[in-house]
Design an enzyme around this catalytic site. Structure first.
Site, short mmCIF file in Angstrom:
data_model
loop_
_atom_site.label_atom_id
_atom_site.label_comp_id
_atom_site.label_asym_id
_atom_site.label_seq_id
_atom_site.Cartn_x
_atom_site.Cartn_y
_atom_site.Cartn_z
N CYS A 103 -4.76 -1.40 -6.41
CA CYS A 103 -4.18 -0.70 -5.25
C CYS A 103 -3.53 0.61 -5.69
CB CYS A 103 -3.17 -1.61 -4.58
SG CYS A 103 -2.26 -0.81 -3.25
N CYS A 115 5.25 0.90 -4.02
CA CYS A 115 5.36 -0.57 -3.95
C CYS A 115 5.61 -1.10 -5.35
CB CYS A 115 4.06 -1.17 -3.41
SG CYS A 115 4.10 -2.97 -3.31
N CYS A 158 -2.35 0.86 11.56
CA CYS A 158 -1.86 0.30 10.30
C CYS A 158 -0.68 1.16 9.86
CB CYS A 158 -3.01 0.37 9.30
SG CYS A 158 -2.58 -0.08 7.63
N GLU A 190 1.29 6.86 4.71
CA GLU A 190 0.05 6.91 5.47
C GLU A 190 0.10 5.91 6.63
OE1 GLU A 190 -2.55 7.53 1.43
OE2 GLU A 190 -3.42 6.34 3.04
N CYS A 195 -0.17 -4.23 -7.73
CA CYS A 195 -1.52 -4.81 -7.78
C CYS A 195 -2.44 -3.82 -8.50
CB CYS A 195 -2.03 -5.10 -6.37
SG CYS A 195 -0.98 -6.27 -5.51
N CYS A 237 -5.20 2.19 0.53
CA CYS A 237 -3.85 2.59 0.90
C CYS A 237 -3.22 3.44 -0.19
CB CYS A 237 -3.03 1.35 1.14
SG CYS A 237 -3.86 0.30 2.30
C1 LIG Z 1 -1.93 -2.17 0.92
S1 LIG Z 1 -1.58 -3.84 1.25
C2 LIG Z 1 -0.05 -3.73 2.18
C3 LIG Z 1 0.49 -5.05 2.62
C4 LIG Z 1 0.95 -5.99 1.51
N1 LIG Z 1 1.59 -5.32 0.45
C5 LIG Z 1 -0.20 -6.83 1.02
O1 LIG Z 1 -0.59 -6.65 -0.14
O2 LIG Z 1 -0.66 -7.67 1.79
C6 LIG Z 1 -2.74 -4.31 2.51
C7 LIG Z 1 -4.06 -4.81 2.01
O3 LIG Z 1 -4.75 -3.72 1.40
C8 LIG Z 1 -5.54 -4.26 0.38
N2 LIG Z 1 -5.93 -3.26 -0.61
C9 LIG Z 1 -5.15 -2.60 -1.47
N3 LIG Z 1 -5.88 -1.79 -2.27
C10 LIG Z 1 -7.16 -1.93 -1.88
C11 LIG Z 1 -8.38 -1.35 -2.31
N4 LIG Z 1 -8.42 -0.47 -3.32
N5 LIG Z 1 -9.52 -1.73 -1.68
C12 LIG Z 1 -9.50 -2.63 -0.67
N6 LIG Z 1 -8.37 -3.21 -0.23
C13 LIG Z 1 -7.20 -2.87 -0.82
C14 LIG Z 1 -4.65 -5.32 -0.22
O4 LIG Z 1 -5.38 -6.23 -0.93
C15 LIG Z 1 -3.96 -5.91 0.99
O5 LIG Z 1 -4.62 -7.07 1.44
S1 SF4 Z 2 -1.77 -4.41 -2.35
FE1 SF4 Z 2 -0.64 -2.54 -2.81
S2 SF4 Z 2 0.88 -2.43 -1.21
FE2 SF4 Z 2 0.15 -4.57 -1.19
S3 SF4 Z 2 1.54 -5.60 -2.62
FE3 SF4 Z 2 -0.18 -4.92 -3.84
S4 SF4 Z 2 0.54 -2.97 -4.69
FE4 SF4 Z 2 1.84 -3.44 -2.96
#
Ligand SMILES: C[S@@+](CC[C@H](N)C(=O)[O-])C[C@H]1O[C@@H](n2cnc3c(N)ncnc32)[C@H](O)[C@@H]1O
Ligand code: SF4
Length: 347
Positions: A113, A106, A99, A89, A110, A326
């Site tokens: 996520c 990944c 973005c 995406e 998390c 994401c």
């Molecule tokens: C998808 S991550 C990609 C970059 C990197 N992996 C990181 O975690 O910083 C980018 C941001 O999206 C946020 N994020 C992921 N899932 C989310 C959700 N369900 N709602 C809001 N923010 C989210 C993460 O906390 C992170 O700060």
């Molecule tokens: S927020 Fe999602 S993309 Fe970023 S490190 Fe955690 S699992 Fe990976």
């Protein structure tokens, strides 16, 4: 394809650095060589001129927009298909931002996520990262690129740094408008501080999410075991070195990291630091028990932090109304194919 392979190929065809830079600049600025509207190519070496259509075709095959999902806030999510059928995406953000994704899936996992739920499927190559920018530039101008899509840039650092160098030099994007977002990985700090940082120093976003080391282990199960203090210390070093403030990311989850202890923790960690806190209310994911706090609650938390000396910006993850979060679009699309709706404003 890697950008370094592409550069080598251009050199093998007789391209001088200025030719190489021009071919790459035209690509990343979305000006195809075969559009018929280009100025003559006669000062490029013959071998290179003859090879350009094939090179263009290869670049075009790297990625394509499968579907476009406009949001009400001026953002639009793009589902991008890669040459092997994998999808990532990209999100067109309001005010000329984009973005991009750095991995399919990944490994950090998390718990809030969508991308983290499927583990790592594969790395996105440097050329595929740049291709996301090229595709977006056919739709809108892009002046800022944030690595906040699918994937952890620290786990694909060579490709990410190669893409950053190209975007910052030939791509014409201001270096502080290239934002690498990471959970905080020693490899990133070493690379950005060391001699191998390359010609472009990006800005840094650090995903903090909690001031409590134990909770961080639960929320980010396979992130490096750096404490929130270690992360902020490394952030401060990079802010001094680069001259750019750090963006600390905080996905705000009701009852998890929005209580008074966490607010005290944020003030302890970030007050007086060269950074700002981006507070992003959790974006709901089906099947997860986490709850998104109300906008009023998030606003009052941001106001309190602000009044206690922490520069705080409350942000919504762009494209909320079109499957924000994401990886959600990709996950949904694997189940149900999405309509193709392209609005190209350039050839
Ligand atoms: C998808 S991550 C990609 C970059 C990197 N992996 C990181 O975690 O910083 C980018 C941001 O999206 C946020 N994020 C992921 N899932 C989310 C959700 N369900 N709602 C809001 N923010 C989210 C993460 O906390 C992170 O700060
Ligand atoms: S927020 Fe999602 S993309 Fe970023 S490190 Fe955690 S699992 Fe990976």
């Amino acid at each position: 394809m890697l950008i370094s392979d592409l550069r080598q190929r251009l050199r093998a065809l007789g391209a001088l650095p200025k030719h190489e830079q021009r071919v790459l600049r035209d690509w990343v600025q979305a000006k195809p060589h075969d559009s018929g509207r280009r100025r003559p190519e006669h000062f490029l070496p013959l071998a290179l001129r003859e090879a350009l259509p094939a090179i263009d075709a290869e670049l075009a095959a790297l990625a394509r927009v499968v579907s476009e999902h406009p949001g009400e806030d001026g953002s639009a999510r793009l589902l991008v298909g890669l040459s092997d059928g994998q999808m990532v995406e990209s999100v067109l953000l309001p005010r000329d931002g984009l973005c991009v994704s750095s991995q399919v899936g990944c490994a950090v996992g998390c718990t809030f996520c969508m991308t983290g739920r499927e583990g790592l499927i594969r790395q996105v190559t440097s050329a595929e990262i740049v291709a996301q920018v090229v595709l977006a530039r056919r739709l809108r101008p892009v002046k800022k690129v944030v690595f906040m899509g699918m994937g952890e840039p620290a786990h694909n650092l060579e490709n990410v740094m190669e893409a950053i160098a190209l975007l910052g030099i030939e791509g014409g994007i201001g270096h502080k408008n290239l934002v690498l977002s990471t959970v905080g990985d020693p490899r990133v700090f070493e690379r950005l501080h060391g001699p191998d940082v390359g010609p472009v120093k990006p800005a840094l976003a650090l995903s903090l999410h909690t001031s409590k080391a134990e909770l961080r282990k639960e929320l980010l199960p396979r992130a490096p075991r750096l404490s929130p203090e270690d992360i902020v210390e490394a952030g401060e070093r990079y802010a001094r070195f680069s001259g750019y403030p750090i963006q600390y990311q905080w996905t705000l989850i009701e009852g998890v990291n929005d209580g008074p202890e966490e607010l005290d923790g944020i003030v302890r960690l970030l007050k007086g630091k060269r950074g700002l806190l981006n507070m992003i209310p959790y974006n709901q994911i089906p099947d997860l028990d986490y709850r998104r706090p109300s906008w009023e609650r998030a606003r009052s938390i941001a106001a309190e932090l602000h009044s206690r000396g922490v520069l705080t910006k409350l942000r919504d993850s762009a494209g909320q109304d079109v499957d924000g979060g994401c990886g959600q679009l990709r996950a949904r699309s694997s189940a149900t194919p999405q309509p193709i709706r392209l609005k190209l404003n350039r050839p």
